[in-house]
Design a protein around this motif. Sequence first.
Motif, short mmCIF file in Angstrom:
data_model
loop_
_atom_site.label_atom_id
_atom_site.label_comp_id
_atom_site.label_asym_id
_atom_site.label_seq_id
_atom_site.Cartn_x
_atom_site.Cartn_y
_atom_site.Cartn_z
N THR A 68 -54.68 -26.83 42.28
CA THR A 68 -55.02 -26.69 43.70
C THR A 68 -56.12 -27.67 44.05
N ILE A 69 -55.88 -28.48 45.08
CA ILE A 69 -56.90 -29.40 45.58
C ILE A 69 -57.56 -28.78 46.81
N SER A 70 -58.86 -28.99 46.92
CA SER A 70 -59.59 -28.46 48.08
C SER A 70 -60.78 -29.37 48.36
N ARG A 71 -61.42 -29.15 49.50
CA ARG A 71 -62.61 -29.92 49.86
C ARG A 71 -63.74 -28.96 50.19
N GLY A 72 -64.95 -29.43 49.97
CA GLY A 72 -66.11 -28.66 50.34
C GLY A 72 -66.32 -28.68 51.84
N ASN A 73 -67.25 -27.85 52.29
CA ASN A 73 -67.50 -27.73 53.74
C ASN A 73 -67.92 -29.04 54.37
N GLY A 74 -68.65 -29.85 53.64
CA GLY A 74 -69.10 -31.13 54.17
C GLY A 74 -68.05 -32.21 54.10
N LYS A 75 -66.93 -31.91 53.48
CA LYS A 75 -65.78 -32.81 53.39
C LYS A 75 -66.01 -34.01 52.48
N ASN A 76 -67.21 -34.16 51.92
CA ASN A 76 -67.42 -35.30 51.04
C ASN A 76 -67.27 -34.92 49.57
N THR A 77 -66.84 -33.70 49.32
CA THR A 77 -66.59 -33.24 47.97
C THR A 77 -65.15 -32.76 47.87
N ALA A 78 -64.49 -33.13 46.78
CA ALA A 78 -63.14 -32.66 46.51
C ALA A 78 -63.12 -31.95 45.18
N TYR A 79 -62.30 -30.93 45.10
CA TYR A 79 -62.16 -30.15 43.86
C TYR A 79 -60.70 -30.16 43.43
N LEU A 80 -60.51 -30.04 42.14
CA LEU A 80 -59.16 -29.87 41.60
C LEU A 80 -59.22 -28.70 40.62
N GLN A 81 -58.70 -27.57 41.05
CA GLN A 81 -58.62 -26.41 40.18
C GLN A 81 -57.34 -26.51 39.38
N MET A 82 -57.48 -26.53 38.08
CA MET A 82 -56.32 -26.71 37.19
C MET A 82 -56.14 -25.47 36.34
N ASN A 83 -55.04 -24.78 36.55
CA ASN A 83 -54.72 -23.57 35.81
C ASN A 83 -53.48 -23.79 34.95
N SER A 84 -53.28 -22.91 34.01
CA SER A 84 -52.11 -22.97 33.12
C SER A 84 -51.94 -24.37 32.54
N LEU A 85 -53.02 -24.91 32.03
CA LEU A 85 -52.99 -26.28 31.52
C LEU A 85 -52.08 -26.42 30.31
N LYS A 86 -51.47 -27.60 30.24
CA LYS A 86 -50.53 -27.92 29.17
C LYS A 86 -51.04 -29.15 28.42
N PRO A 87 -50.64 -29.33 27.18
CA PRO A 87 -51.06 -30.54 26.46
C PRO A 87 -50.69 -31.82 27.19
N GLU A 88 -49.60 -31.80 27.91
CA GLU A 88 -49.18 -33.01 28.65
C GLU A 88 -50.06 -33.30 29.86
N ASP A 89 -50.98 -32.41 30.19
CA ASP A 89 -51.95 -32.67 31.25
C ASP A 89 -53.14 -33.50 30.73
N THR A 90 -53.18 -33.73 29.43
CA THR A 90 -54.27 -34.52 28.85
C THR A 90 -54.26 -35.93 29.41
N ALA A 91 -55.40 -36.34 29.97
CA ALA A 91 -55.52 -37.65 30.60
C ALA A 91 -56.95 -37.84 31.10
#
Length: 124
Positions: A68-91
């Motif tokens: 899930t991608i989201s932004r903070g209230n000030g819009k200058n911050t972005a987050y990436l919540q990563m769940n159910s991670l898999k080995p192929e997500d390694t990068a």
Amino acid sequence: QVQLVESGGGLVQAGGSLRLSCVASRRTFSRYAMGWFRQAPGKEREFVARINWNDDTYYSDSVKGRFTISRGNGKNTAYLQMNSLKPEDTAVYYCAVDLTDWGTSVASTAYDYWGQGTQVTVSS
């Protein structure tokens, strides 16, 4: 000089979660989209997720439903919540800014500013 600084990477077991953050050090433009890309060893950089100024979001098929991608209230911050991670997500995960604040661009060439990247390693 605009800087994007990522944080939150690390080592996690398969099935676990991580939250990446990206902060734009100086807001010199009024509206912009933010995106996350990743690059695994020996592979090309690939699109992961994008959030437009109006908070519309887009995901690659490989992460849809898990990230899930989201932004903070000030819009200058972005987050990436990563769940159910898999080995192929390694990068290395990179944050990027697209000064075109709308659209669905997944091409890395469309983005104007990039962070240095943060390593995510998922063990099996």
